[in-house]
Design a protein around this motif. Structure first.
Motif, PDB file in Angstrom:
ATOM      1  N   ILE A  72     -11.279 -44.426  38.672  1.00  0.00           N
ATOM      2  CA  ILE A  72     -11.912 -45.230  39.716  1.00  0.00           C
ATOM      3  C   ILE A  72     -13.377 -44.835  39.730  1.00  0.00           C
ATOM      4  N   SER A  73     -14.254 -45.815  39.553  1.00  0.00           N
ATOM      5  CA  SER A  73     -15.662 -45.512  39.317  1.00  0.00           C
ATOM      6  C   SER A  73     -16.578 -46.275  40.272  1.00  0.00           C
ATOM      7  N   VAL A  74     -17.535 -45.537  40.860  1.00  0.00           N
ATOM      8  CA  VAL A  74     -18.611 -46.149  41.646  1.00  0.00           C
ATOM      9  C   VAL A  74     -19.962 -45.740  41.078  1.00  0.00           C
ATOM     10  N   GLU A  75     -19.967 -45.233  39.846  1.00  0.00           N
ATOM     11  CA  GLU A  75     -21.176 -44.671  39.258  1.00  0.00           C
ATOM     12  C   GLU A  75     -22.215 -45.721  38.897  1.00  0.00           C
ATOM     13  N   GLU A  76     -21.826 -47.001  38.928  1.00  0.00           N
ATOM     14  CA  GLU A  76     -22.797 -48.065  38.639  1.00  0.00           C
ATOM     15  C   GLU A  76     -23.708 -48.356  39.827  1.00  0.00           C
ATOM     16  N   GLN A  94     -27.899 -44.670  44.007  1.00  0.00           N
ATOM     17  CA  GLN A  94     -27.937 -43.865  45.219  1.00  0.00           C
ATOM     18  C   GLN A  94     -29.055 -44.352  46.140  1.00  0.00           C
ATOM     19  N   GLY A  95     -28.853 -44.144  47.434  1.00  0.00           N
ATOM     20  CA  GLY A  95     -29.837 -44.550  48.430  1.00  0.00           C
ATOM     21  C   GLY A  95     -29.538 -45.870  49.100  1.00  0.00           C
ATOM     22  N   ILE A  96     -28.568 -46.606  48.594  1.00  0.00           N
ATOM     23  CA  ILE A  96     -28.217 -47.901  49.197  1.00  0.00           C
ATOM     24  C   ILE A  96     -27.323 -47.714  50.411  1.00  0.00           C
ATOM     25  N   PHE A  97     -26.314 -46.856  50.289  1.00  0.00           N
ATOM     26  CA  PHE A  97     -25.328 -46.686  51.343  1.00  0.00           C
ATOM     27  C   PHE A  97     -25.464 -45.323  52.017  1.00  0.00           C
ATOM     28  N   ALA A  98     -25.148 -45.286  53.303  1.00  0.00           N
ATOM     29  CA  ALA A  98     -25.205 -44.048  54.073  1.00  0.00           C
ATOM     30  C   ALA A  98     -24.304 -42.998  53.442  1.00  0.00           C
ATOM     31  N   GLY A  99     -24.847 -41.806  53.285  1.00  0.00           N
ATOM     32  CA  GLY A  99     -24.091 -40.721  52.692  1.00  0.00           C
ATOM     33  C   GLY A  99     -23.818 -40.890  51.216  1.00  0.00           C
ATOM     34  N   LEU A 129       6.653 -46.931  54.845  1.00  0.00           N
ATOM     35  CA  LEU A 129       6.678 -47.017  56.297  1.00  0.00           C
ATOM     36  C   LEU A 129       6.736 -45.617  56.890  1.00  0.00           C
ATOM     37  N   GLY A 130       5.907 -45.368  57.894  1.00  0.00           N
ATOM     38  CA  GLY A 130       5.897 -44.069  58.548  1.00  0.00           C
ATOM     39  C   GLY A 130       5.093 -43.008  57.841  1.00  0.00           C
ATOM     40  N   SER A 131       4.469 -43.346  56.729  1.00  0.00           N
ATOM     41  CA  SER A 131       3.664 -42.364  56.009  1.00  0.00           C
ATOM     42  C   SER A 131       2.447 -41.969  56.840  1.00  0.00           C
ATOM     43  N   ASP A 132       2.095 -40.675  56.782  1.00  0.00           N
ATOM     44  CA  ASP A 132       0.904 -40.195  57.488  1.00  0.00           C
ATOM     45  C   ASP A 132      -0.301 -40.087  56.567  1.00  0.00           C
ATOM     46  N   ALA A 133      -0.231 -40.729  55.382  1.00  0.00           N
ATOM     47  CA  ALA A 133      -1.383 -40.742  54.475  1.00  0.00           C
ATOM     48  C   ALA A 133      -2.550 -41.463  55.132  1.00  0.00           C
ATOM     49  N   PRO A 134      -3.777 -41.017  54.913  1.00  0.00           N
ATOM     50  CA  PRO A 134      -4.933 -41.676  55.543  1.00  0.00           C
ATOM     51  C   PRO A 134      -5.156 -43.102  55.068  1.00  0.00           C
ATOM     52  N   ASN A 135      -4.620 -43.441  53.894  1.00  0.00           N
ATOM     53  CA  ASN A 135      -4.747 -44.781  53.307  1.00  0.00           C
ATOM     54  C   ASN A 135      -6.196 -45.192  53.068  1.00  0.00           C
ATOM     55  N   GLN A 136      -7.041 -44.216  52.880  1.00  0.00           N
ATOM     56  CA  GLN A 136      -8.409 -44.479  52.456  1.00  0.00           C
ATOM     57  C   GLN A 136      -8.987 -43.216  51.831  1.00  0.00           C
ATOM     58  N   LEU A 137      -9.998 -43.398  51.003  1.00  0.00           N
ATOM     59  CA  LEU A 137     -10.679 -42.262  50.412  1.00  0.00           C
ATOM     60  C   LEU A 137     -12.150 -42.584  50.250  1.00  0.00           C
ATOM     61  N   ASP A 138     -12.980 -41.587  50.457  1.00  0.00           N
ATOM     62  CA  ASP A 138     -14.420 -41.713  50.287  1.00  0.00           C
ATOM     63  C   ASP A 138     -14.784 -41.349  48.852  1.00  0.00           C
ATOM     64  N   LEU A 139     -15.495 -42.243  48.202  1.00  0.00           N
ATOM     65  CA  LEU A 139     -15.923 -42.040  46.819  1.00  0.00           C
ATOM     66  C   LEU A 139     -17.430 -41.791  46.805  1.00  0.00           C
ATOM     67  N   ALA A 140     -17.813 -40.561  46.502  1.00  0.00           N
ATOM     68  CA  ALA A 140     -19.236 -40.228  46.434  1.00  0.00           C
ATOM     69  C   ALA A 140     -19.851 -40.823  45.167  1.00  0.00           C
ATOM     70  N   LEU A 141     -21.062 -41.359  45.295  1.00  0.00           N
ATOM     71  CA  LEU A 141     -21.736 -41.964  44.141  1.00  0.00           C
ATOM     72  C   LEU A 141     -22.089 -40.930  43.081  1.00  0.00           C
ATOM     73  N   GLU A 142     -22.113 -39.679  43.454  1.00  0.00           N
ATOM     74  CA  GLU A 142     -22.288 -38.578  42.511  1.00  0.00           C
ATOM     75  C   GLU A 142     -21.154 -37.592  42.726  1.00  0.00           C
ATOM     76  N   PRO A 143     -20.263 -37.355  41.779  1.00  0.00           N
ATOM     77  CA  PRO A 143     -20.353 -37.760  40.381  1.00  0.00           C
ATOM     78  C   PRO A 143     -19.990 -39.214  40.090  1.00  0.00           C
ATOM     79  N   GLY A 144     -19.245 -39.866  40.967  1.00  0.00           N
ATOM     80  CA  GLY A 144     -19.036 -41.300  40.827  1.00  0.00           C
ATOM     81  C   GLY A 144     -17.823 -41.728  40.033  1.00  0.00           C
ATOM     82  N   HIS A 145     -17.118 -40.791  39.413  1.00  0.00           N
ATOM     83  CA  HIS A 145     -15.973 -41.149  38.569  1.00  0.00           C
ATOM     84  C   HIS A 145     -14.809 -40.220  38.882  1.00  0.00           C
TER      85      HIS A 145
END
Length: 268
Positions: A141-145, A148-153, A188-204
């Protein structure tokens, strides 16, 4: 003869993909999230050998921040490549660097493997060696394209919207000590956060993806980033298709069951 025909037909239909699009069956590639003209753009991305080595070799590993190892997988260990890791799409290497997110279906092969808590799942492995052994894609999963500086954090958040399929979809990280952290689960009933933050660095990043039952899955995700210098945010929903295929022995048993049912109906 008729029953042999039904058996052959059933097995052929079972093996054939039930999803649309070309089949990504093995090798390395990314679910990429780019940003262009003010919008996030999900797609599939495949690196050529030279680009792959330049972008993800030793220099990249040296810069990898230890804080990201716990949350985003062991990229230092997993992200080493050779010629054999080129992706295979419909039996050949990719003909282009990028594909639309709706143009490909990921093939997941049996047999099942141990997942979180010992549950048996059909697996797209975080570890490159295991992915090669299973003969399934090694999916990043890649956000390296994104600059940096566009999105907060310098973060893009990926969250689960919905899962359509015969079983449970889950995504988890296995750390260097073998510990598992479930990040996304449709159970159903899972306590997983169901989201993850992907930092642009390292990005992959690489994660495990598991499926509890064979069949066709459509996993809808949302990518989102809050603009740093202006009010508002960018958000885009997209669907990734998977075709989960059981081991041949299971297909054979299913086929035998179908033949037996046809025989009973005929006698009745």
């Amino acid at each position: 003869m008729k029953y042999s025909f039904y058996l052959s037909l059933f097995v052929s239909l079972s093996v054939a993909s039930s999803s649309s699009g070309a089949i990504w069956s093995s090798g390395h590639g990314d679910i990429g999230i780019g940003f262009e003209n003010g919008q996030l753009e999900p797609h599939f991305h495949f690196h050529g050998e030279e680009e792959h080595d330049d972008d993800h070799g030793d220099d990249h590993d040296d810069d990898h921040d230890d804080d990201h190892d716990d949350d985003h997988g062991d990229d230092d260990h997993d992200h080493e490549h050779g010629e054999e890791e080129h992706a295979v799409i419909d039996g050949a290497e990719p003909t282009q660097e990028e594909y639309g997110i709706d143009e490909l279906t990921l093939r997941v092969l049996g047999p099942t493997q141990p997942g979180v808590g010992g549950a048996q799942v059909y697996l797209l492995a975080q570890d490159e060696g295991l992915a090669d052994e299973l003969g399934s894609p090694w999916v990043g999963i890649s956000v390296e394209e994104i600059d940096q500086g566009i999105f907060a954090g310098d973060l893009v958040t990926l969250s689960l919207v919905s899962v359509s399929g015969p079983g449970v979809f889950s995504l988890w990280n296995t750390d260097a000590f073998g510990g598992d952290s479930v990040l996304i689960s449709s159970a159903l009933g899972s306590d997983a956060p169901n989201q993850l933050d992907l930092a642009l660095e390292p990005g992959h990043y690489h994660y495990n993806m598991g499926f509890s039952e064979p069949g066709a899955y459509d996993v809808t995700l949302r990518a989102e980033g809050t603009f740093r210098d202006i009010k508002g945010f960018a958000s885009e929903e997209f669907t990734v298709s998977f075709d989960v295929v059981p081991e041949p022995s299971s297909l054979f048993l299913l086929a035998l069951g179908a033949v037996a049912t046809l025989r009973r109906r005929r006698r009745a």
